[in-house]
Scaffold this active site. Structure first.
Site, PDB file in Angstrom:
ATOM      1  N   ARG A  89      -4.606 -17.295   3.316  1.00 34.00           N
ATOM      2  CA  ARG A  89      -3.649 -16.587   2.452  1.00 34.00           C
ATOM      3  C   ARG A  89      -2.419 -16.241   3.257  1.00 34.00           C
ATOM      4  O   ARG A  89      -2.497 -15.592   4.292  1.00 34.00           O
ATOM      5  CB  ARG A  89      -4.273 -15.314   1.868  1.00 34.00           C
ATOM      6  CG  ARG A  89      -3.310 -14.486   1.046  1.00 34.00           C
ATOM      7  CD  ARG A  89      -3.941 -13.286   0.381  1.00 34.00           C
ATOM      8  NE  ARG A  89      -2.911 -12.544  -0.344  1.00 34.00           N
ATOM      9  CZ  ARG A  89      -2.513 -11.297  -0.015  1.00 34.00           C
ATOM     10  NH1 ARG A  89      -3.075 -10.651   0.999  1.00 34.00           N
ATOM     11  NH2 ARG A  89      -1.553 -10.693  -0.691  1.00 34.00           N
ATOM     12  N   HIS A 133       5.751 -10.752  -0.441  1.00 31.68           N
ATOM     13  CA  HIS A 133       5.049  -9.783   0.403  1.00 31.68           C
ATOM     14  C   HIS A 133       6.099  -8.950   1.137  1.00 31.68           C
ATOM     15  O   HIS A 133       6.130  -8.879   2.356  1.00 31.68           O
ATOM     16  CB  HIS A 133       4.121 -10.496   1.384  1.00 31.68           C
ATOM     17  CG  HIS A 133       3.030  -9.624   1.935  1.00 31.68           C
ATOM     18  ND1 HIS A 133       1.686  -9.958   1.889  1.00 31.68           N
ATOM     19  CD2 HIS A 133       3.083  -8.413   2.553  1.00 31.68           C
ATOM     20  CE1 HIS A 133       0.972  -8.999   2.478  1.00 31.68           C
ATOM     21  NE2 HIS A 133       1.793  -8.059   2.865  1.00 31.68           N
ATOM     22  N   GLU A 178       0.800  -5.985  -3.616  1.00 27.03           N
ATOM     23  CA  GLU A 178       0.814  -4.523  -3.594  1.00 27.03           C
ATOM     24  C   GLU A 178       2.086  -3.884  -4.166  1.00 27.03           C
ATOM     25  O   GLU A 178       2.864  -3.231  -3.451  1.00 27.03           O
ATOM     26  CB  GLU A 178       0.558  -4.025  -2.174  1.00 27.03           C
ATOM     27  CG  GLU A 178      -0.725  -4.527  -1.597  1.00 27.03           C
ATOM     28  CD  GLU A 178      -1.145  -3.756  -0.360  1.00 27.03           C
ATOM     29  OE1 GLU A 178      -0.376  -2.941   0.164  1.00 27.03           O
ATOM     30  OE2 GLU A 178      -2.283  -3.985   0.080  1.00 27.03           O
ATOM     31  N   ASN A 304      -6.919  -5.545  -2.519  1.00 26.96           N
ATOM     32  CA  ASN A 304      -6.823  -5.205  -1.086  1.00 26.96           C
ATOM     33  C   ASN A 304      -7.496  -3.857  -0.905  1.00 26.96           C
ATOM     34  O   ASN A 304      -7.030  -2.858  -1.486  1.00 26.96           O
ATOM     35  CB  ASN A 304      -5.358  -5.109  -0.651  1.00 26.96           C
ATOM     36  CG  ASN A 304      -4.675  -6.459  -0.630  1.00 26.96           C
ATOM     37  OD1 ASN A 304      -5.317  -7.489  -0.810  1.00 26.96           O
ATOM     38  ND2 ASN A 304      -3.372  -6.459  -0.395  1.00 26.96           N
ATOM     39  N   TYR A 306      -9.118  -1.015   1.838  1.00 28.39           N
ATOM     40  CA  TYR A 306      -9.237  -0.542   3.222  1.00 28.39           C
ATOM     41  C   TYR A 306     -10.101   0.689   3.348  1.00 28.39           C
ATOM     42  O   TYR A 306     -10.837   0.855   4.313  1.00 28.39           O
ATOM     43  CB  TYR A 306      -7.836  -0.285   3.807  1.00 28.39           C
ATOM     44  CG  TYR A 306      -7.097  -1.573   4.029  1.00 28.39           C
ATOM     45  CD1 TYR A 306      -6.240  -2.108   3.065  1.00 28.39           C
ATOM     46  CD2 TYR A 306      -7.299  -2.306   5.196  1.00 28.39           C
ATOM     47  CE1 TYR A 306      -5.593  -3.317   3.258  1.00 28.39           C
ATOM     48  CE2 TYR A 306      -6.660  -3.517   5.405  1.00 28.39           C
ATOM     49  CZ  TYR A 306      -5.813  -4.020   4.432  1.00 28.39           C
ATOM     50  OH  TYR A 306      -5.188  -5.223   4.619  1.00 28.39           O
ATOM     51  N   GLU A 358      -7.524  -8.742   0.885  1.00 27.72           N
ATOM     52  CA  GLU A 358      -7.345  -8.112   2.194  1.00 27.72           C
ATOM     53  C   GLU A 358      -8.452  -7.086   2.426  1.00 27.72           C
ATOM     54  O   GLU A 358      -8.728  -6.275   1.545  1.00 27.72           O
ATOM     55  CB  GLU A 358      -5.999  -7.387   2.319  1.00 27.72           C
ATOM     56  CG  GLU A 358      -4.800  -8.271   2.379  1.00 27.72           C
ATOM     57  CD  GLU A 358      -3.518  -7.487   2.537  1.00 27.72           C
ATOM     58  OE1 GLU A 358      -3.569  -6.329   3.027  1.00 27.72           O
ATOM     59  OE2 GLU A 358      -2.459  -7.999   2.133  1.00 27.72           O
TER      60      GLU A 358
END
Ligand code: GCO
Length: 447
Positions: A89, A133, A178, A304, A306, A358
């Protein structure tokens, strides 16, 4: 830092636990790794401008060199292939292929991406392309950037040209990475480029990001492009810090701001009413037809993940109170949060295919005798892959998992101080070295 969440003996997940079709990958982004900031006709982006104010970046660095990926493409493609991943990616630098964000195309810029997708194909690796991005051409920012509704057509034109030139050699196309970060960190808190601090602008930017997404999907499909199209969202499960009514209410609102503000328009065709009410006069200007335009059918959603978040009305909550270890970003390591997020999305929305686009962590990564024994990152990845599997067992249609990131890179306002890579980059020599986590991922993918 506390004990990592699992020791090596508990590394139980196997590739064979997943469908044979599952897409294992690694992820990067253009501004964070390419460098060549002023090479071969690339125009300046808002992040180049943002870095020109040293106080914006923790180590006063910039992306002019980064990992010099632009000039080390073949070496890095071999590195990606050596991991045994099925997909890579990456994102297109808009100002590298269209320096002003409208008008003339930069052939040298497209030549780089032609070599990238051809090189991936020659190595049997699928290309997961992201159109945006965060590196907006500065020339468009000079005209208002994402706050100017005209940008939606500029983005759509750019998207169609990229697909026209590269679409035959990519596996999927994602419009935005995002939008919450672009909108809120870039235009409300101002800690990211372009560094504005205006909530009304921030939410108008968010609307234009979603509108440009919908316009691009419709235009790309009109080109008879048949590959999957989607968008990538940063998401977290958000919990109240306590059961006090004010914390519960704040958690619901924060969930609205981070998750529902994007998922609802994309999958239900309307903004969440509670957030609209909370915004008041700062709510975005929405033209007739916008919401239907945004809600174009999605082939996939990229998630994504985290960490999880806690909402505390008094702003006194301390992440250390979880008792869980933290990454170098100060983010709690909480793998079950990924399962909780995915199963909640599955329950609340009619989801298309999902990719974990991600997942990863920043750790200290000391290099000892030429090696980085990053057992903390290895355990983080294992536990989150396991959490993904748990969600799949509960019916969530997850099609793939991408580690953030292939290599250490420019971590935005943190500069090069935070390392997310499974491959170490020595920024003085630009030498790449597989960390223990890369060797583990490699062994997992050979399984
Ligand atoms: C993001 C961006 C990445 C970051 C990563 C670590 O998700 O914020 O896509 O560019 O580097 O998330 O913060």
């Amino acid at each position: 830092m506390g004990k990592v969440s699992s020791d090596i003996q508990s590394l139980v997940i196997k590739k064979s636990d997943f469908p044979a079709s599952f897409t294992w990958g690694v992820a990067t982004s253009s501004f964070q790794i390419e460098g060549a900031g002023q090479q071969d006709g690339r125009g300046p982006s808002i992040w180049d401008t943002f870095c020109e104010t040293p106080a914006h970046i923790a180590d006063q660095s910039n992306g002019l060199v980064a990992c010099d990926h632009y000039n080390r493409l073949d070496e890095d493609l071999d590195l990606i292939a050596s991991l045994g991943v099925k997909a890579y990616r990456f994102s297109i630098s808009w100002p590298r292929v269209q320096p002003l964000g409208q008008g003339a195309w930069n052939e040298a810029g497209f030549d780089f991406y032609e070599r990238l997708v051809d090189g991936l194909r020659q190595r049997g690796i699928e290309a997961f392309l992201t159109l945006y991005h965060w590196d907006l051409p500065q020339a468009l920012q000079d005209q208002g950037g994402w706050n100017n509704r005209d940008i939606c057509q500029h983005f759509c034109n750019y998207a169609c040209e990229v697909v026209r030139r590269l679409g035959d050699r990519v596996a999927t196309v994602c419009t935005h990475n995002e939008p919450w970060v672009v909108s809120i960190l870039g235009h409300e808190t101002g800690i990211f480029a372009p560094g504005l601090k205006d909530r009304k602008i921030a939410y108008q930017v968010g609307h234009h990001l979603l509108l440009s997404h919908g316009m691009a999907l419709q235009a790309i499909r009109a080109m008879s492009f048949q590959k999957p199209l989607g968008i990538v969202l940063n998401q977290s499960p958000i919990y109240p810090a306590s059961q006090a009514p004010e914390d519960v209410a704040k958690a619901r609102l924060d969930d609205g701001i981070v998750v529902r503000w994007y998922m609802d328009p994309l999958l239900k065709g309307a903004y969440p009413a509670d957030v609209i009410e909370w915004l008041g006069d700062d709510a975005p200007e929405v033209h007739a037809g916008d919401m239907a335009q945004i809600a174009q059918p999605l082939d996939f959603i990229g998630v994504n993940y985290y960490t999880r978040n806690f909402s505390c009305a008094s702003q006194t909550w301390d992440v250390a109170s979880t008792g869980n270890p933290l990454t170098e970003m100060g983010w709690e390591i909480y793998a079950p949060g990924l399962t909780e997020l995915l199963t909640r999305l599955h329950a609340d929305y009619t989801l298309p295919a999902v990719y974990i686009t991600e997942n990863g962590g920043a750790f200290k990564d000391p290099m000892v005798n030429g090696q980085v024994d990053d057992q903390d990152r290895l355990a983080y990845l294992h536990d989150h892959i396991q959490a993904t599997h748990t969600a799949m067992a509960q019916g969530v249609d997850v099609r793939g998992y991408f580690v953030w990131s292939l290599m250490d890179n420019f971590e935005w306002a943190s500069g090069y101080e935070k390392r997310f890579g499974i491959v170490h980059v020595d920024y003085a020599s630009l030498r790449r070295t597989l960390k223990q986590s890369a060797l583990w991922y490699q062994s997992l993918l050979k399984g």
